[in-house]
Design a protein around this motif. Structure first.
Motif, PDB file in Angstrom:
ATOM      1  N   LYS A  22     -40.321  -6.021  20.149  1.00  0.00           N
ATOM      2  CA  LYS A  22     -40.455  -6.187  18.800  1.00  0.00           C
ATOM      3  C   LYS A  22     -39.491  -7.469  18.432  1.00  0.00           C
ATOM      4  O   LYS A  22     -39.960  -8.356  17.608  1.00  0.00           O
ATOM      5  CB  LYS A  22     -39.983  -5.185  17.960  1.00  0.00           C
ATOM      6  N   SER A  24     -38.902 -10.005  20.550  1.00  0.00           N
ATOM      7  CA  SER A  24     -39.542 -11.004  21.075  1.00  0.00           C
ATOM      8  C   SER A  24     -40.439 -11.709  20.015  1.00  0.00           C
ATOM      9  O   SER A  24     -40.713 -12.635  19.622  1.00  0.00           O
ATOM     10  CB  SER A  24     -40.261 -10.713  22.360  1.00  0.00           C
ATOM     11  N   ASN A  25     -41.375 -10.676  19.412  1.00  0.00           N
ATOM     12  CA  ASN A  25     -42.392 -11.002  18.685  1.00  0.00           C
ATOM     13  C   ASN A  25     -41.899 -11.390  17.242  1.00  0.00           C
ATOM     14  O   ASN A  25     -42.316 -12.439  16.825  1.00  0.00           O
ATOM     15  CB  ASN A  25     -43.145  -9.547  18.166  1.00  0.00           C
ATOM     16  N   GLY A  26     -40.689 -10.971  17.071  1.00  0.00           N
ATOM     17  CA  GLY A  26     -40.033 -11.594  15.676  1.00  0.00           C
ATOM     18  C   GLY A  26     -39.502 -12.957  15.726  1.00  0.00           C
ATOM     19  O   GLY A  26     -39.514 -13.687  14.924  1.00  0.00           O
ATOM     20  N   GLU A  28     -40.716 -15.172  17.935  1.00  0.00           N
ATOM     21  CA  GLU A  28     -41.855 -15.932  18.021  1.00  0.00           C
ATOM     22  C   GLU A  28     -42.530 -16.289  16.654  1.00  0.00           C
ATOM     23  O   GLU A  28     -42.829 -17.422  16.522  1.00  0.00           O
ATOM     24  CB  GLU A  28     -42.933 -15.275  18.945  1.00  0.00           C
ATOM     25  N   SER A  29     -42.496 -15.052  15.765  1.00  0.00           N
ATOM     26  CA  SER A  29     -42.898 -15.267  14.381  1.00  0.00           C
ATOM     27  C   SER A  29     -42.056 -16.165  13.769  1.00  0.00           C
ATOM     28  O   SER A  29     -42.395 -17.241  12.984  1.00  0.00           O
ATOM     29  CB  SER A  29     -42.843 -14.040  13.751  1.00  0.00           C
ATOM     30  N   LEU A  30     -40.550 -16.415  13.967  1.00  0.00           N
ATOM     31  CA  LEU A  30     -39.636 -17.266  13.161  1.00  0.00           C
ATOM     32  C   LEU A  30     -40.044 -18.580  13.655  1.00  0.00           C
ATOM     33  O   LEU A  30     -39.887 -19.663  12.842  1.00  0.00           O
ATOM     34  CB  LEU A  30     -38.067 -16.689  13.625  1.00  0.00           C
ATOM     35  N   MET A  32     -42.885 -19.786  14.869  1.00  0.00           N
ATOM     36  CA  MET A  32     -44.043 -20.263  14.383  1.00  0.00           C
ATOM     37  C   MET A  32     -43.764 -20.413  12.661  1.00  0.00           C
ATOM     38  O   MET A  32     -44.675 -21.605  12.492  1.00  0.00           O
ATOM     39  CB  MET A  32     -45.282 -19.097  14.400  1.00  0.00           C
ATOM     40  N   ALA A  33     -43.194 -19.945  12.067  1.00  0.00           N
ATOM     41  CA  ALA A  33     -42.743 -20.325  10.657  1.00  0.00           C
ATOM     42  C   ALA A  33     -42.210 -21.656  10.436  1.00  0.00           C
ATOM     43  O   ALA A  33     -42.482 -22.464   9.564  1.00  0.00           O
ATOM     44  CB  ALA A  33     -42.118 -19.048  10.123  1.00  0.00           C
ATOM     45  N   ASN A  36     -44.777 -24.177  11.234  1.00  0.00           N
ATOM     46  CA  ASN A  36     -45.634 -24.458  10.401  1.00  0.00           C
ATOM     47  C   ASN A  36     -44.818 -25.161   9.189  1.00  0.00           C
ATOM     48  O   ASN A  36     -45.535 -25.930   8.415  1.00  0.00           O
ATOM     49  CB  ASN A  36     -46.190 -23.016   9.689  1.00  0.00           C
TER      50      ASN A  36
END
Length: 329
Positions: A22, A24-26, A28-30, A32-33, A36
């Motif tokens: 979780k 690691s996913n968070g 990566e989302s950060l 990616m944001a 973007n």
């Protein structure tokens, strides 16, 4: 049947693995944001730069054309006119809020449209409030027994009775004594009752000073007679010690003279201060106000424009996605 230690260890390892996944996913989302966001700024670089320049230019213009000036006036209310002073300032501030330009013009204020507000506050000085008045000291001491001394000193009832007070007013343009300050002082000193009281106090002060001068002349005469009764040899003899130790009346005369001189000094100062009901002691005009957003619009507006552009873009993107979902449903 109870679980074995091996099963507990396996469960802990599964939990740690899920938590790590979780995180690691968070992360990566950060990332990616952030990526973007960089892409968005790259695609809209011209818009962002344009909005920044427009915002800075508009903010600079507003800073130059929208001014706020603060003004300060220290006053001394005489003849127990403290409550009267506060009520007059409150009345004037109410007229400003009501935009009663007729009233403001009638009392002589020329910058009626630039006059924004006026307020008054005490200059808290417990030592001057107590002074040599034992009743004031006893009052503070008595009130302090039932509460915090700092709160009592700043209490509205107590603070109104301090000797010095600060009047603060604000204008939207550069002003002068003639335009605002003198009309305010004239308005504050316009009281028939306190003018009568002032005349009596001035008269009593002058009579007291005249009486004190007569007393000092009489004392000097007594001291001159006493001095002439002693010849030069007697002054250096033990007779002087005799008079200092035994003749308490002479000591009383000297003490009275000292007290009269001190009182005369205080009365001369008082005579200077009581020439007005509300005595103006010092004033400072045209202090440019840079609090809040005053003078900072050239820094604030660019980011406001860019933030607004980003917000509108995100909402527009969200709206299109929702429309697409409805169309595909």
């Amino acid at each position: 049947m109870s679980s074995t230690p091996q099963q507990n260890n396996d469960n802990q390892e599964i939990d740690l693995s899920q938590i790590s996944k979780k995180i690691s996913n968070g992360f990566e989302s950060l990332l990616m944001a952030l990526f973007n966001g960089i892409l968005f700024l790259k695609r809209n670089l011209i818009w962002v730069v344009t909005l920044f320049i427009v915002g800075a230019g508009l903010g600079y213009y507003l800073d130059k054309t929208t001014n706020v000036y603060d003004h300060k006036l220290i006053v001394l209310p005489n003849f127990g006119s403290n409550d009267y002073l506060y009520s007059k300032v409150e009345q004037l501030n109410a007229k400003i809020k009501e935009k009663d330009t007729l009233f403001l013009k009638a009392i002589g204020i020329k910058d009626v449209y630039n006059f924004k507000k006026i307020e008054i506050e005490p200059i808290i000085d417990a030592y001057r409030f107590i002074g040599n008045k034992t009743e004031n000291f006893d009052l503070i001491k008595l009130m302090a027994e039932d509460g915090n001394i700092q709160k009592i000193l700043e209490d509205n009832v107590t603070s109104k009775n301090y000797p010095y007070h600060l009047i603060k007013f604000t204008t939207s343009e550069y002003t002068s004594d003639e335009k605002v300050l003198k009309p305010i002082l004239s308005f504050l000193n316009d009281s028939d009752y306190y003018k009568l009281l002032q005349a009596e106090v001035i008269n009593n002060t002058e009579l007291q000073m005249k009486y004190n001068d007569q007393m000092l002349e009489q004392i000097d005469g007594i001291l001159a007679e006493f001095s002439s009764s002693l010849d030069a040899s007697a002054i250096k003899s033990d007779r002087l010690v005799y008079y200092n130790n035994e003749n308490s009346q002479l000591n009383d005369v000297l003490r009275t003279k000292e007290n009269l001189i001190t009182e005369q000094s205080n009365l001369r100062i008082q005579k200077i201060n009581i020439d007005k009901i509300i005595k103006d002691l010092s004033s400072t005009l045209n202090i440019k106000n840079t609090k809040s957003v005053n003078g900072k619009m050239k820094f604030i507006l660019p980011f406001v424009f860019i933030f607004g552009f980003i917000t509108i873009s995100l909402l527009s993107r969200f709206y299109r996605r929702q429309q697409q979902k409805l169309a595909n449903a």
